[in-house]
Structures are given as structure tokens and as C-alpha cells.
Design a protein around this motif. Structure first.
Motif, short mmCIF file in Angstrom:
data_model
loop_
_atom_site.label_atom_id
_atom_site.label_comp_id
_atom_site.label_asym_id
_atom_site.label_seq_id
_atom_site.Cartn_x
_atom_site.Cartn_y
_atom_site.Cartn_z
N VAL A 85 0.84 -1.20 0.00
CA VAL A 85 0.00 0.00 0.00
C VAL A 85 0.87 1.25 0.00
O VAL A 85 0.65 2.20 -0.77
CB VAL A 85 -0.94 0.00 1.22
N MET A 86 1.88 1.27 0.85
CA MET A 86 2.76 2.44 0.92
C MET A 86 3.56 2.61 -0.36
O MET A 86 3.78 3.74 -0.83
CB MET A 86 3.69 2.31 2.13
N GLU A 87 4.02 1.50 -0.95
CA GLU A 87 4.77 1.60 -2.20
C GLU A 87 3.90 2.15 -3.32
O GLU A 87 4.35 2.97 -4.13
CB GLU A 87 5.30 0.22 -2.59
N ALA A 88 2.64 1.72 -3.37
CA ALA A 88 1.72 2.22 -4.39
C ALA A 88 1.48 3.72 -4.22
O ALA A 88 1.43 4.47 -5.20
CB ALA A 88 0.40 1.46 -4.32
N CYS A 89 1.36 4.16 -2.98
CA CYS A 89 1.16 5.59 -2.72
C CYS A 89 2.40 6.39 -3.09
O CYS A 89 2.31 7.50 -3.63
CB CYS A 89 0.80 5.82 -1.26
N ALA A 90 3.57 5.82 -2.80
CA ALA A 90 4.83 6.52 -3.09
C ALA A 90 5.06 6.71 -4.58
O ALA A 90 5.79 7.62 -4.99
CB ALA A 90 6.00 5.75 -2.48
N GLU A 91 4.43 5.87 -5.40
CA GLU A 91 4.58 6.00 -6.86
C GLU A 91 3.74 7.13 -7.46
O GLU A 91 3.92 7.48 -8.62
CB GLU A 91 4.22 4.67 -7.54
N ASP A 105 8.86 9.30 4.62
CA ASP A 105 9.50 10.50 4.08
C ASP A 105 8.92 10.88 2.72
O ASP A 105 9.08 12.01 2.26
CB ASP A 105 11.01 10.30 3.97
N ARG A 106 8.20 9.95 2.09
CA ARG A 106 7.60 10.19 0.78
C ARG A 106 6.08 10.19 0.82
O ARG A 106 5.44 10.76 -0.07
CB ARG A 106 8.08 9.12 -0.21
#
Length: 336
Positions: A95-101, A154-155
Motif C-alpha cells: 500500500v505504501m509503495e503504491a502511494c509513493a509511486e 518521508d515520501r
């Protein structure tokens, strides 16, 4: 108009959150594994995206264009630690990786658990800055999920809330207690000294989630882990004995509190653990949950939440238990 993605939207808390957001005029998108379980969400004009927390491509599509991601999804019972890890830790990371993209990452409000922090000491409610000492595999997985999420804070703007026991309309776990009281008029508690605990009604939790999305403190990678973490309660500490009495009062019935040796809970938990392993379907009450049930207490303070976002429970516990019992009866979940 604010737009949100809700993970775990077909579950107890997730469904209530979708309804609350729609009442507030939010546009809501939901991530569900099985669309056939989302009919009630479609009826509330929620957008349905079919997918899994483990598939990054699906999540990138789901979070596209939303302002807030309410990450509610999580596994509360499992056959082994790996199942907890896959759903709670890997799912949160994805979930966090998808948001960071995203070019403009949405704010993530993550629903964790008081179990991530661990038990309280009687008379000393747990707060956000206390050392984390989870006593169950579930609690360990939720704490690990928090740490995974914080790596990308941080992102991606990130705030975490740690609810204690949550009850209210749609809750099938507390339903078992109400059903037991209806059938036996007994409420079994582990040990002679009843465990102090905090609880929260699902409507109050949903209110807090919205408040945190709007003005909660965000986690900072270089700061203490507790910076973006909040506890929540109903406004008062009860005991597990009182939990049963409140449920009985909501049912307009009398109940006898029955203290049992903690050994009995280990035996029952072991039996249910064995049945779950044979059936390959985890029981909500097993050895992992016994570790939590026999703990010294699950009391927390929500002073930080009240101070930062103005949170306050909307109704006293007695009223909330009455409403919950009435809802169970309206749905035909209680036979008497």
C-alpha cells in the motif's frame, strides 16, 4: 470533494468507515477481493476495485487520484505467523509503495492495533511513547507493519491509530459474547482479578479516522516512532467483567460473571487451535488470543488524540451497547 480509498472495506470497521465517509459527502473507492461481498458498498455509491494487497499494480491503480488512503485491511486470526506476515506486513508495505509511486502521494491513515504496543500495567494506561512489547503473533505483525509503513513516511504522509477492542453494528466478534449471554446468562472471565481494558465504538473510531486524515500529526522518519501514532478509547476504562455486564444491560438481561482459572482458557484455546488447524481455517479464539486474554490489561489513554484533533466520543458506553444489541436483533443475529 474529498476522495478516499478504503482497504478492507467489506470488513466490520471498513464497512462502517465507508458509510461514514459517504454521509460526509466523500467520494469513496474500495479495494475488495470478492466483489460479491461488496453489494452493500455499491448501494452506498462506493466505487469497487477488485484486487489484492499483495499486487502492486492493482494498488497503484486503486490509489490513483485519491486524497486519502484509509488502510483498514488486516488479518486478525491466522493459522501461523506467515499468514499474519503476508497480510499485515507485506500488504501494508505494498500500500505504501503504491502511494509513493503517485506524483502527489495521498495521506495514509493506517489502522493498527493496541496489540502492537502490548499490554498495560494495571492503573497505568498505555500511551504512544511507551515501549512496544507485543505478546501475540498478531500484535507482533501489526507492529512490524507499522515499521514497514514508516520506512516510506518521508515520501508518503502517514498517521497510525491503535484501537483497542472495537464494537458496534456489524461486529461478529462481540456478537459471540452477546449470543453467549443470551443463551447462558454467564460471562466467563480469566482469573479472579478482572482485566482492565479500553474499548471504542466503531462510529467513534470512524470519526477519529476522518479527523486524523484532516489534521493528525504525520510520522517523521528521523523522529521518534510515536510521533505519528495515536491511541483511542471510549472515554473510560472498564474491566472485562464490566464488558459482559454492559452487553447484558444492552440486552436487558442479567448476567453472572464467572471467574475461571486461566488454565481453562489455555485449554479451550488449545482445542480451538487444533480444530482450526484441522479445518485449515483459523479460529478467532486460539492460543495467540489467549496470550492477549490473560495479559495484565489493555488500557490506553487518548489524551494525545483529543489534544491534536479534538476527538471526543459521541455517546456514553451504555447507549452504545443498547444500540449494538438493537442492531443485532434487527439483523436477526440474536434469537432472544
Amino acid at each position: 470533494m474529498n476522495k478516499a480509498l478504503v482497504t478492507g472495506a467489506t470488513g466490520f470497521v471498513g464497512s462502517n468507515l465507508v458509510f461514514a465517509l459517504r454521509k460526509l459527502g466523500w467520494s469513496v473507492r474500495t479495494l475488495v477481493r470478492d466483489p460479491t461481498r461488496a453489494v452493500h458498498l455499491v448501494e452506498r455509491d462506493a466505487e469497487i476495485v477488485t484486487g489484492s494487497l499483495q499486487v502492486l499494480e492493482t494498488l497503484v491503480e486503486a490509489v490513483s487520484g485519491v486524497d486519502v488512503v484509509f488502510h483498514v485491511a488486516g488479518r486478525v486470526a491466522a493459522l501461523n505467523r506467515q499468514e499474519f506476515y503476508e497480510d499485515n506486513v507485506v500488504g501494508t508495505r505494498t500500500v505504501m509503495e503504491a502511494c509513493a509511486e503517485q506524483a502527489s502521494p495521498p495521506t495514509v491513515v493506517m489502522v493498527s492495533s493496541l496489540a502492537a504496543g502490548g499490554p498495560s500495567t494495571p492503573g497505568t494506561p498505555r500511551c504512544e511513547t511507551d515501549p512496544d512489547v507485543p505478546v501475540s503473533a498478531y500484535g507482533e505483525s501489526k507492529l512490524a507493519a507499522e515499521h514497514e509503513a514508516s520506512k516510506l513516511s518521508d515520501r508518503v504522509p502517514l498517521t497510525i491509530i491503535r484501537p483497542p477492542v472495537v464494537f458496534g453494528p456489524g461486529d461478529r466478534n462481540s456478537l459471540k459474547l452477546f449470543q453467549s449471554i443470551c443463551m447462558t446468562r454467564l460471562h466467563a472471565v480469566p482469573g479472579l482479578r478482572s482485566m482492565p481494558m479500553s474499548i471504542v465504538h466503531v462510529a467513534d473510531l470512524c470519526t477519529a479516522l476522518v479527523q486524523l486524515s484532516e489534521s493528525g500529526t504525520r510520522m517523521q522518519p528521523t523522529a521518534d516512532h510515536s510521533t505519528g501514532v495515536y491511541c483511542i478509547t471510549s472515554g473510560r476504562t472498564i474491566t472485562y467483567s464490566e464488558f459482559g455486564r454492559l452487553a447484558a444491560a444492552g440486552l436487558d438481561k442479567r448476567v453472572i460473571v464467572l471467574p475461571l482459572p486461566k488454565t481453562m482458557f489455555w485449554i479451550v484455546g488449545g482445542v480451538m487451535e487444533g480444530i482450526g488447524q484441522v479445518r485449515r481455517r483459523p479460529s478467532i479464539f486460539n492460543w495467540d488470543k489467549v496470550h492477549e486474554a490473560v495479559a495484565s490489561g489493555w488500557e490506553c489513554t487518548d489524551e494525545k488524540l483529543r489534544h491534536d484533533v479534538g476527538y471526543a466520543p459521541a455517546a456514553p458506553l451504555e447507549q452504545r451497547f443498547n444500540e449494538t444489541a438493537a442492531w443485532y436483533r434487527e439483523q436477526g443475529w440474536l434469537k432472544s
